[in-house]
Scaffold this motif. Structure first.
Motif, PDB file in Angstrom:
ATOM      1  N   ARG A 137       0.818  -1.214   0.000  1.00 43.05           N
ATOM      2  CA  ARG A 137       0.000   0.000   0.000  1.00 43.05           C
ATOM      3  C   ARG A 137       0.853   1.268   0.000  1.00 43.05           C
ATOM      4  O   ARG A 137       0.511   2.256  -0.642  1.00 43.05           O
ATOM      5  CB  ARG A 137      -0.908  -0.023   1.231  1.00 43.05           C
ATOM      6  N   ASP A 138       1.973   1.246   0.718  1.00 42.51           N
ATOM      7  CA  ASP A 138       2.809   2.449   0.830  1.00 42.51           C
ATOM      8  C   ASP A 138       3.789   2.606  -0.340  1.00 42.51           C
ATOM      9  O   ASP A 138       4.603   3.521  -0.345  1.00 42.51           O
ATOM     10  CB  ASP A 138       3.571   2.451   2.153  1.00 42.51           C
ATOM     11  N   GLY A 139       3.713   1.718  -1.313  1.00 47.20           N
ATOM     12  CA  GLY A 139       4.593   1.810  -2.473  1.00 47.20           C
ATOM     13  C   GLY A 139       5.877   1.012  -2.357  1.00 47.20           C
ATOM     14  O   GLY A 139       6.613   0.877  -3.327  1.00 47.20           O
ATOM     15  N   SER A 140       6.145   0.473  -1.175  1.00 49.40           N
ATOM     16  CA  SER A 140       7.331  -0.368  -1.034  1.00 49.40           C
ATOM     17  C   SER A 140       7.070  -1.711  -1.710  1.00 49.40           C
ATOM     18  O   SER A 140       5.920  -2.090  -1.956  1.00 49.40           O
ATOM     19  CB  SER A 140       7.697  -0.569   0.443  1.00 49.40           C
ATOM     20  N   THR A 141       8.142  -2.420  -2.024  1.00 49.15           N
ATOM     21  CA  THR A 141       8.007  -3.683  -2.740  1.00 49.15           C
ATOM     22  C   THR A 141       8.773  -4.797  -2.034  1.00 49.15           C
ATOM     23  O   THR A 141       9.661  -4.550  -1.219  1.00 49.15           O
ATOM     24  CB  THR A 141       8.538  -3.571  -4.185  1.00 49.15           C
ATOM     25  N   VAL A 142       8.401  -6.004  -2.369  1.00 48.02           N
ATOM     26  CA  VAL A 142       9.102  -7.193  -1.923  1.00 48.02           C
ATOM     27  C   VAL A 142       9.132  -8.144  -3.117  1.00 48.02           C
ATOM     28  O   VAL A 142       8.192  -8.167  -3.920  1.00 48.02           O
ATOM     29  CB  VAL A 142       8.421  -7.836  -0.680  1.00 48.02           C
ATOM     30  N   GLY A 143      10.206  -8.888  -3.249  1.00 53.09           N
ATOM     31  CA  GLY A 143      10.299  -9.787  -4.383  1.00 53.09           C
ATOM     32  C   GLY A 143      10.943 -11.098  -4.013  1.00 53.09           C
ATOM     33  O   GLY A 143      11.589 -11.220  -2.975  1.00 53.09           O
ATOM     34  N   GLY A 144      10.757 -12.081  -4.876  1.00 57.95           N
ATOM     35  CA  GLY A 144      11.371 -13.386  -4.678  1.00 57.95           C
ATOM     36  C   GLY A 144      10.693 -14.439  -5.522  1.00 57.95           C
ATOM     37  O   GLY A 144       9.848 -14.145  -6.378  1.00 57.95           O
ATOM     38  N   HIS A 145      11.057 -15.673  -5.259  1.00 57.18           N
ATOM     39  CA  HIS A 145      10.480 -16.832  -5.927  1.00 57.18           C
ATOM     40  C   HIS A 145       9.053 -17.010  -5.404  1.00 57.18           C
ATOM     41  O   HIS A 145       8.838 -17.009  -4.184  1.00 57.18           O
ATOM     42  CB  HIS A 145      11.338 -18.068  -5.594  1.00 57.18           C
ATOM     43  N   LEU A 146       8.068 -17.126  -6.287  1.00 56.67           N
ATOM     44  CA  LEU A 146       6.686 -17.284  -5.837  1.00 56.67           C
ATOM     45  C   LEU A 146       6.431 -18.716  -5.401  1.00 56.67           C
ATOM     46  O   LEU A 146       6.468 -19.640  -6.208  1.00 56.67           O
ATOM     47  CB  LEU A 146       5.700 -16.884  -6.937  1.00 56.67           C
ATOM     48  N   LEU A 147       6.177 -18.895  -4.111  1.00 56.94           N
ATOM     49  CA  LEU A 147       5.844 -20.206  -3.555  1.00 56.94           C
ATOM     50  C   LEU A 147       4.331 -20.402  -3.475  1.00 56.94           C
ATOM     51  O   LEU A 147       3.826 -21.503  -3.676  1.00 56.94           O
ATOM     52  CB  LEU A 147       6.460 -20.365  -2.164  1.00 56.94           C
ATOM     53  N   ARG A 148       3.613 -19.317  -3.152  1.00 59.89           N
ATOM     54  CA  ARG A 148       2.161 -19.370  -2.996  1.00 59.89           C
ATOM     55  C   ARG A 148       1.625 -17.957  -3.134  1.00 59.89           C
ATOM     56  O   ARG A 148       2.266 -16.998  -2.708  1.00 59.89           O
ATOM     57  CB  ARG A 148       1.816 -19.904  -1.607  1.00 59.89           C
ATOM     58  N   GLY A 149       0.452 -17.827  -3.735  1.00 63.05           N
ATOM     59  CA  GLY A 149      -0.194 -16.524  -3.824  1.00 63.05           C
ATOM     60  C   GLY A 149      -1.692 -16.692  -3.872  1.00 63.05           C
ATOM     61  O   GLY A 149      -2.218 -17.268  -4.821  1.00 63.05           O
ATOM     62  N   GLU A 150      -2.388 -16.213  -2.827  1.00 65.06           N
ATOM     63  CA  GLU A 150      -3.853 -16.275  -2.804  1.00 65.06           C
ATOM     64  C   GLU A 150      -4.372 -15.085  -3.600  1.00 65.06           C
ATOM     65  O   GLU A 150      -4.243 -13.929  -3.179  1.00 65.06           O
ATOM     66  CB  GLU A 150      -4.379 -16.224  -1.377  1.00 65.06           C
ATOM     67  N   VAL A 151      -4.967 -15.362  -4.731  1.00 60.90           N
ATOM     68  CA  VAL A 151      -5.376 -14.320  -5.664  1.00 60.90           C
ATOM     69  C   VAL A 151      -6.538 -13.504  -5.101  1.00 60.90           C
ATOM     70  O   VAL A 151      -7.489 -14.052  -4.543  1.00 60.90           O
ATOM     71  CB  VAL A 151      -5.766 -14.941  -7.028  1.00 60.90           C
ATOM     72  N   TRP A 152      -6.416 -12.182  -5.234  1.00 61.17           N
ATOM     73  CA  TRP A 152      -7.511 -11.253  -4.971  1.00 61.17           C
ATOM     74  C   TRP A 152      -7.192  -9.931  -5.602  1.00 61.17           C
ATOM     75  O   TRP A 152      -6.133  -9.376  -5.297  1.00 61.17           O
ATOM     76  CB  TRP A 152      -7.758 -11.055  -3.476  1.00 61.17           C
ATOM     77  N   PRO A 153      -7.941  -9.358  -6.449  1.00 63.64           N
ATOM     78  CA  PRO A 153      -9.213  -9.861  -6.971  1.00 63.64           C
ATOM     79  C   PRO A 153      -9.053 -10.758  -8.197  1.00 63.64           C
ATOM     80  O   PRO A 153      -9.921 -11.564  -8.499  1.00 63.64           O
ATOM     81  CB  PRO A 153      -9.948  -8.578  -7.356  1.00 63.64           C
ATOM     82  N   THR A 154      -7.913 -10.631  -8.905  1.00 64.07           N
ATOM     83  CA  THR A 154      -7.669 -11.449 -10.094  1.00 64.07           C
ATOM     84  C   THR A 154      -6.175 -11.525 -10.351  1.00 64.07           C
ATOM     85  O   THR A 154      -5.399 -10.727  -9.819  1.00 64.07           O
ATOM     86  CB  THR A 154      -8.386 -10.869 -11.342  1.00 64.07           C
ATOM     87  N   LEU A 155      -5.788 -12.487 -11.158  1.00 65.56           N
ATOM     88  CA  LEU A 155      -4.427 -12.565 -11.677  1.00 65.56           C
ATOM     89  C   LEU A 155      -4.552 -12.882 -13.157  1.00 65.56           C
ATOM     90  O   LEU A 155      -5.122 -13.914 -13.530  1.00 65.56           O
ATOM     91  CB  LEU A 155      -3.609 -13.642 -10.965  1.00 65.56           C
ATOM     92  N   GLU A 156      -4.074 -11.974 -14.000  1.00 71.31           N
ATOM     93  CA  GLU A 156      -4.160 -12.124 -15.445  1.00 71.31           C
ATOM     94  C   GLU A 156      -2.836 -12.676 -15.948  1.00 71.31           C
ATOM     95  O   GLU A 156      -1.816 -11.991 -15.925  1.00 71.31           O
ATOM     96  CB  GLU A 156      -4.471 -10.779 -16.084  1.00 71.31           C
ATOM     97  N   VAL A 157      -2.870 -13.930 -16.388  1.00 74.99           N
ATOM     98  CA  VAL A 157      -1.662 -14.677 -16.740  1.00 74.99           C
ATOM     99  C   VAL A 157      -1.620 -14.903 -18.240  1.00 74.99           C
ATOM    100  O   VAL A 157      -2.616 -15.296 -18.842  1.00 74.99           O
ATOM    101  CB  VAL A 157      -1.646 -16.049 -16.017  1.00 74.99           C
ATOM    102  N   ILE A 158      -0.452 -14.673 -18.833  1.00 75.44           N
ATOM    103  CA  ILE A 158      -0.243 -14.980 -20.249  1.00 75.44           C
ATOM    104  C   ILE A 158       0.883 -16.003 -20.340  1.00 75.44           C
ATOM    105  O   ILE A 158       2.003 -15.757 -19.885  1.00 75.44           O
ATOM    106  CB  ILE A 158       0.101 -13.722 -21.062  1.00 75.44           C
TER     107      ILE A 158
END
Length: 147
Positions: A99-120
């Motif tokens: 929310r504050d604009g900071s970021t975190v990154g890494g290997h995605l192990l799990r992600g509970e989607v909300w509201p959507t994830l648009e994948v190509i």
């Protein structure tokens, strides 16, 4: 370093809209299996209600968890799909925005989607292969098989 040059061929593109509450990793793996995709690149944007990223600890030969316990924007999700003994092997990295604009990154192990994830998912024209690297314990890209 493994370097693979692929010639342009007929490429399928599969677009997946992952819905609220679904796990992103599971949904992308299932889509790849349904469409028999064994060599592809993956991109996505959207949001997560919560997630778990990982940082690969070389000494431990395992991912150290990076829990994300709040709603975040999926600013960038990049990766590949390769063949691992007949099954799609997914490798994804994500940059998530708070929310504050900071970021975190890494290997995605799990992600509970909300509201959507648009994948190509874009096929690269051949089956990429992954095999376990005995030094790291990771499934690493090793080359290609025929079309």
């Amino acid at each position: 370093m493994t370097e693979i040059e692929l010639t342009d061929a007929d490429r399928r593109v599969v677009v997946v809209a992952v819905g609220k509450g679904e796990d992103a990793v599971t949904a992308i793996n299932e889509a790849a299996a349904r469409h028999r995709i064994h060599g592809a690149r993956v991109t996505a944007v959207g949001g997560f209600a919560s997630a778990e990223l990982g940082y690969f600890d070389r000494a431990k030969r395992d991912y150290l968890p990076i829990p994300v316990r709040e709603q975040v924007e999926v600013l960038s999700l990049l990766g590949d799909i390769a063949d691992d003994h007949g099954r799609p092997a997914l490798h994804l990295h994500a940059v998530l925005g708070h929310r504050d604009g900071s970021t975190v990154g890494g290997h995605l192990l799990r992600g509970e989607v909300w509201p959507t994830l648009e994948v190509i998912i874009t096929e690269v024209g051949a089956s990429l292969t992954k095999r376990i690297d005995h030094e790291t314990g990771l499934a690493l890209l090793t080359g290609t098989t025929g079309p």
